[in-house]
Design an enzyme around this catalytic site. Structure first.
Site, PDB file in Angstrom:
ATOM      1  N   ARG A  80      10.459  19.485   4.997  1.00 26.72           N
ATOM      2  CA  ARG A  80      11.508  19.040   4.073  1.00 26.72           C
ATOM      3  C   ARG A  80      11.618  20.059   2.943  1.00 26.72           C
ATOM      4  O   ARG A  80      10.657  20.250   2.190  1.00 26.72           O
ATOM      5  CB  ARG A  80      11.152  17.670   3.496  1.00 26.72           C
ATOM      6  N   HIS A 125       5.684  17.269   2.521  1.00 26.44           N
ATOM      7  CA  HIS A 125       6.596  17.710   3.584  1.00 26.44           C
ATOM      8  C   HIS A 125       7.070  19.155   3.343  1.00 26.44           C
ATOM      9  O   HIS A 125       7.324  19.889   4.292  1.00 26.44           O
ATOM     10  CB  HIS A 125       7.827  16.813   3.650  1.00 26.44           C
ATOM     11  N   ASP A 132       6.845  12.572   9.637  1.00 30.52           N
ATOM     12  CA  ASP A 132       7.115  11.131   9.651  1.00 30.52           C
ATOM     13  C   ASP A 132       7.514  10.788  11.079  1.00 30.52           C
ATOM     14  O   ASP A 132       8.486  11.355  11.606  1.00 30.52           O
ATOM     15  CB  ASP A 132       8.267  10.771   8.710  1.00 30.52           C
ATOM     16  N   GLU A 190       2.517   4.696   3.577  1.00 26.94           N
ATOM     17  CA  GLU A 190       3.512   4.737   4.644  1.00 26.94           C
ATOM     18  C   GLU A 190       2.835   4.853   6.011  1.00 26.94           C
ATOM     19  O   GLU A 190       2.146   5.842   6.266  1.00 26.94           O
ATOM     20  CB  GLU A 190       4.452   5.933   4.444  1.00 26.94           C
ATOM     21  N   HIS A 193       3.632   8.287   8.008  1.00 22.61           N
ATOM     22  CA  HIS A 193       3.472   9.595   7.350  1.00 22.61           C
ATOM     23  C   HIS A 193       2.082  10.184   7.593  1.00 22.61           C
ATOM     24  O   HIS A 193       1.074   9.545   7.310  1.00 22.61           O
ATOM     25  CB  HIS A 193       3.708   9.374   5.843  1.00 22.61           C
TER      26      HIS A 193
END
Length: 218
Positions: A80, A125, A132, A190, A193
């Site tokens: 990301r 990320h 993810d 999460e 993740h």
């Protein structure tokens, strides 16, 4: 030996995950409008999972083991860009934009998403070795039931949350154990993740766009 730093626009060391895991299913949510912001996120130019080669090889091992059990990996996000994380932050200060609140953060206000750690101002990320993901059951043709959807900002998403069924919890642990076995570390907020423990760029937050063309041009 792990590399420590690299120019933030230099994509050397990054690959397309599909080149290493041909059967991977990709639903890159931040390329689409179906995410907590309700719009495509800055830096996502193509709906593909880009990741460091080390993380791709580790996921190759995960996929090979799970394929035998009838599962495929389904990816929501991988590398990301830091520019995308900045887009998150700008969205966070726009109090009027609440269009996706009922679906992704029904019980929290925007500011709390950052205060409580659901959205980071610097994301792992962006270092390129975080993913993810969930499991896709090839027999049923559906995602495995994890007791809550991707990017639901709620305690329900914590991997150890107990207010779900025994089967849903076991599904989370099945994914987690497979990922840990391959060298990934889970995240306490999460269930989807995971970050490669021995990530090659632990200090670098990259900014090049999510685009296979960008990789090819390097």
């Amino acid at each position: 030996m792990s590399m420590q730093t690299q120019d933030v626009m230099d994509s050397r060391g990054f690959v397309l995950l599909s080149d290493f895991v041909p059967g991977v299913i990709q639903e890159i949510r931040y390329f689409s409008t179906y995410n907590f912001m309700g719009e495509r996120v800055t830096g996502y130019e193509e709906p593909c999972a880009i990741i460091t080669e080390e993380a791709a090889r580790a996921l190759q091992n995960v996929a090979a083991e799970l394929n035998v059990q009838g599962y495929r990996l389904k990816i929501y996000d991988a590398y990301r860009p830091a520019t995308a994380v900045k887009h998150f932050a700008l969205w966070g200060v726009d109090d009027l934009d609440q269009r996706m609140k009922p679906f992704f953060y029904p019980d929290l206000e925007k500011q709390e998403l950052f205060e409580k750690g659901y959205i980071a101002t610097r994301s792992s990320h962006s270092r390129g070795s975080t993913v993810d993901l969930t499991l896709f059951d090839m027999t049923s043709g559906k995602e495995v039931d994890m007791g809550g959807p991707f990017d639901l900002f709620s305690p329900i998403s914590h991997p150890d949350y107990q207010g779900i069924t025994k089967e849903q919890f076991q599904n989370r642990m099945y994914l987690q154990n497979a990922m840990k076995k391959a060298g990934f570390e889970p995240f306490s907020y999460e269930w989807w993740h995971f970050t490669l423990k021995n990530e090659p760029f632990p200090q670098t937050y990259f900014e090049f766009p999510v685009s296979s063309r960008y990789l090819e041009h390097k």
